[in-house]
Write a protein that holds these residues in place. Sequence first.
Motif, PDB file in Angstrom:
ATOM      1  N   ALA A 170     -39.130  13.681  14.724  1.00 29.65           N
ATOM      2  CA  ALA A 170     -40.304  13.948  13.880  1.00 29.65           C
ATOM      3  C   ALA A 170     -41.123  15.130  14.390  1.00 29.65           C
ATOM      4  N   ARG A 171     -41.120  15.369  15.678  1.00 30.04           N
ATOM      5  CA  ARG A 171     -41.948  16.455  16.234  1.00 30.04           C
ATOM      6  C   ARG A 171     -41.120  17.649  16.713  1.00 30.04           C
ATOM      7  N   SER A 172     -39.838  17.676  16.358  1.00 27.76           N
ATOM      8  CA  SER A 172     -38.972  18.772  16.781  1.00 27.76           C
ATOM      9  C   SER A 172     -38.362  19.457  15.560  1.00 27.76           C
ATOM     10  N   SER A 173     -38.296  20.793  15.612  1.00 27.08           N
ATOM     11  CA  SER A 173     -37.651  21.549  14.543  1.00 27.08           C
ATOM     12  C   SER A 173     -36.185  21.833  14.865  1.00 27.08           C
ATOM     13  N   SER A 174     -35.730  21.406  16.037  1.00 24.72           N
ATOM     14  CA  SER A 174     -34.359  21.660  16.458  1.00 24.72           C
ATOM     15  C   SER A 174     -33.369  20.893  15.599  1.00 24.72           C
ATOM     16  N   LEU A 175     -32.221  21.513  15.365  1.00 24.09           N
ATOM     17  CA  LEU A 175     -31.159  20.811  14.645  1.00 24.09           C
ATOM     18  C   LEU A 175     -30.613  19.677  15.479  1.00 24.09           C
ATOM     19  N   TRP A 176     -30.662  19.834  16.812  1.00 21.86           N
ATOM     20  CA  TRP A 176     -30.130  18.837  17.735  1.00 21.86           C
ATOM     21  C   TRP A 176     -31.235  18.331  18.662  1.00 21.86           C
ATOM     22  N   PRO A 177     -32.157  17.504  18.184  1.00 21.39           N
ATOM     23  CA  PRO A 177     -33.225  17.011  19.063  1.00 21.39           C
ATOM     24  C   PRO A 177     -32.676  16.110  20.158  1.00 21.39           C
ATOM     25  N   SER A 178     -33.310  16.179  21.309  1.00 18.59           N
ATOM     26  CA  SER A 178     -32.919  15.347  22.437  1.00 18.59           C
ATOM     27  C   SER A 178     -33.831  14.129  22.524  1.00 18.59           C
ATOM     28  N   GLU A 179     -33.422  13.149  23.292  1.00 23.85           N
ATOM     29  CA  GLU A 179     -34.206  11.925  23.400  1.00 23.85           C
ATOM     30  C   GLU A 179     -35.557  12.172  24.056  1.00 23.85           C
ATOM     31  N   ARG A 180     -35.629  13.174  24.960  1.00 23.12           N
ATOM     32  CA  ARG A 180     -36.859  13.400  25.720  1.00 23.12           C
ATOM     33  C   ARG A 180     -37.448  14.792  25.495  1.00 23.12           C
ATOM     34  N   SER A 181     -36.617  15.832  25.587  1.00 21.84           N
ATOM     35  CA  SER A 181     -37.145  17.190  25.584  1.00 21.84           C
ATOM     36  C   SER A 181     -37.332  17.776  24.191  1.00 21.84           C
ATOM     37  N   GLY A 182     -36.782  17.168  23.173  1.00 20.62           N
ATOM     38  CA  GLY A 182     -36.908  17.695  21.830  1.00 20.62           C
ATOM     39  C   GLY A 182     -35.811  18.656  21.437  1.00 20.62           C
ATOM     40  N   ARG A 183     -34.944  19.039  22.389  1.00 21.49           N
ATOM     41  CA  ARG A 183     -33.854  19.955  22.068  1.00 21.49           C
ATOM     42  C   ARG A 183     -32.688  19.693  23.027  1.00 21.49           C
ATOM     43  N   LEU A 184     -31.490  19.608  22.470  1.00 21.35           N
ATOM     44  CA  LEU A 184     -30.283  19.475  23.288  1.00 21.35           C
ATOM     45  C   LEU A 184     -30.081  20.752  24.089  1.00 21.35           C
ATOM     46  N   SER A 185     -29.868  20.629  25.393  1.00 18.25           N
ATOM     47  CA  SER A 185     -29.684  21.812  26.230  1.00 18.25           C
ATOM     48  C   SER A 185     -28.233  22.285  26.162  1.00 18.25           C
ATOM     49  N   LYS A 186     -28.037  23.569  26.419  1.00 18.09           N
ATOM     50  CA  LYS A 186     -26.688  24.115  26.403  1.00 18.09           C
ATOM     51  C   LYS A 186     -25.847  23.529  27.530  1.00 18.09           C
ATOM     52  N   GLU A 187     -26.494  23.166  28.644  1.00 14.54           N
ATOM     53  CA  GLU A 187     -25.756  22.552  29.752  1.00 14.54           C
ATOM     54  C   GLU A 187     -25.208  21.175  29.367  1.00 14.54           C
ATOM     55  N   LYS A 188     -26.009  20.389  28.650  1.00 11.27           N
ATOM     56  CA  LYS A 188     -25.543  19.070  28.225  1.00 11.27           C
ATOM     57  C   LYS A 188     -24.435  19.183  27.182  1.00 11.27           C
ATOM     58  N   LEU A 189     -24.529  20.187  26.333  1.00  9.58           N
ATOM     59  CA  LEU A 189     -23.483  20.388  25.338  1.00  9.58           C
ATOM     60  C   LEU A 189     -22.172  20.769  26.027  1.00  9.58           C
ATOM     61  N   SER A 190     -22.253  21.625  27.025  1.00 11.73           N
ATOM     62  CA  SER A 190     -21.058  21.999  27.788  1.00 11.73           C
ATOM     63  C   SER A 190     -20.484  20.793  28.530  1.00 11.73           C
ATOM     64  N   ALA A 191     -21.365  19.973  29.085  1.00 12.61           N
ATOM     65  CA  ALA A 191     -20.910  18.794  29.819  1.00 12.61           C
ATOM     66  C   ALA A 191     -20.209  17.805  28.896  1.00 12.61           C
ATOM     67  N   ARG A 192     -20.715  17.670  27.675  1.00 13.82           N
ATOM     68  CA  ARG A 192     -20.073  16.757  26.723  1.00 13.82           C
ATOM     69  C   ARG A 192     -18.681  17.256  26.355  1.00 13.82           C
ATOM     70  N   PHE A 193     -18.571  18.574  26.117  1.00 19.11           N
ATOM     71  CA  PHE A 193     -17.250  19.139  25.825  1.00 19.11           C
ATOM     72  C   PHE A 193     -16.298  18.881  26.987  1.00 19.11           C
ATOM     73  N   ALA A 194     -16.762  19.120  28.206  1.00 22.99           N
ATOM     74  CA  ALA A 194     -15.907  18.940  29.378  1.00 22.99           C
ATOM     75  C   ALA A 194     -15.449  17.484  29.523  1.00 22.99           C
ATOM     76  N   ALA A 195     -16.347  16.548  29.237  1.00 24.06           N
ATOM     77  CA  ALA A 195     -15.996  15.137  29.341  1.00 24.06           C
ATOM     78  C   ALA A 195     -14.922  14.758  28.324  1.00 24.06           C
ATOM     79  N   TYR A 196     -15.072  15.228  27.093  1.00 27.86           N
ATOM     80  CA  TYR A 196     -14.085  14.930  26.066  1.00 27.86           C
ATOM     81  C   TYR A 196     -12.768  15.639  26.352  1.00 27.86           C
ATOM     82  N   ARG A 197     -12.856  16.876  26.827  1.00 23.82           N
ATOM     83  CA  ARG A 197     -11.649  17.640  27.182  1.00 23.82           C
ATOM     84  C   ARG A 197     -10.837  16.905  28.237  1.00 23.82           C
TER      85      ARG A 197
END
Length: 369
Positions: free
Chosen positions: A241-268
């Motif tokens: 509700a308070r974030s304009s980001s397409l990918w809001p995070s649970e705490r910071s309001g925006r998904l970080s690029k590091e977390k996105l990379s980590a998710r890819f690595a985990a699935y890979r």
Amino acid sequence: MFEAMLAGWRDQQLSRNLRVDTVDGRLMVIRRFQRFANEFPWDWRPVELEAFTAELRGDGCALSTVRGYQGAIRLFCDYVADPRYQWTAVCERLFDTHPAQICFEWNTAVHVQDNESDPRRRALTKQELQRLFDYADEQVERARRSGHKGWFTAVRDAAALKTTYAWGLRRREAAMLELADFGTNPHASEFGPHGVLYVRWGKAGKGSVPKRRSVLTVFPWSVRVITQWVEQCRELTPTAARSSSLWPSERSGRLSKEKLSARFAAYRDAIGLPPELTLHCLRHSYVTHLLEAGYGPLFVQHQVGHSYASTTALYTSVSSDFRTRTLRGVLDASVGRALALTADGIDQHPVADEHGRRHGAGATTMGDL
């Protein structure tokens, strides 16, 4: 004196409008080299740079890392040895010596190729890409069945990975997307409000602001992914509700690029893909698959925001199947032309050319190729 030099160099780089993280990274390199040499800049010598480089290589640093460290040291030496900044005069008065350049062609790494990335890093095949996306969807279903309250995080990450591929994005471009970044394409009305993606955080040049570009939607399935995420799942994120980001995070309001990379690595890793593949390989895959599908090189170049076609070419790793189909198509076309000439009644008897060589109508010449 050393701290004053660093502060002055930092101001000089900020004056060039360089990014703060770039400047701070270079300062870190200079501090590390000073600790290694155990000398201050007015006593540095080329031999200390060479010993530092040898240690970096012994630690297994990539060639690009070694060259980056040497580049930072070269720039710093250029600054402190420039008489316009008067560091040389001050050091002569205080220490009876002065800073000088210690990086030269004969003791630093040269950049001899446009592409020096790990040769094991490549585009994913379509089969590998499908396995990755299927696994991401499986994590969503698994989280929902278990009743885990964060199942929407798995939905978000699956949608973010698919979006990164579907529009050929860099990881920062993907992480910085906002709801307002989608628009309509009047020439592709079937995509509705998601016919074009406006990338506002593209890769910046030296001292410039992030480069913008418009990426046209090419995959119908990508529209379904975005629509489902925005209309059904995004609002479940606590900060939506308070974030304009397409990918809001649970705490910071925006998904970080590091977390996105980590998710890819985990699935890979979970599906057994090579560890050398990174999130950026999805962008390589986008370029490769569009070219294989018959999209023009210039269109692809504009889609990914490259200034030069040679850069796009470095991203391309077409499959052996595509090359085989291309070769087969050329051969079939050549045979078709030869049969057409025969059907038109062209004289099949050998004739002599101006050099006295004998050719038949079915012979292949450089002109045919």
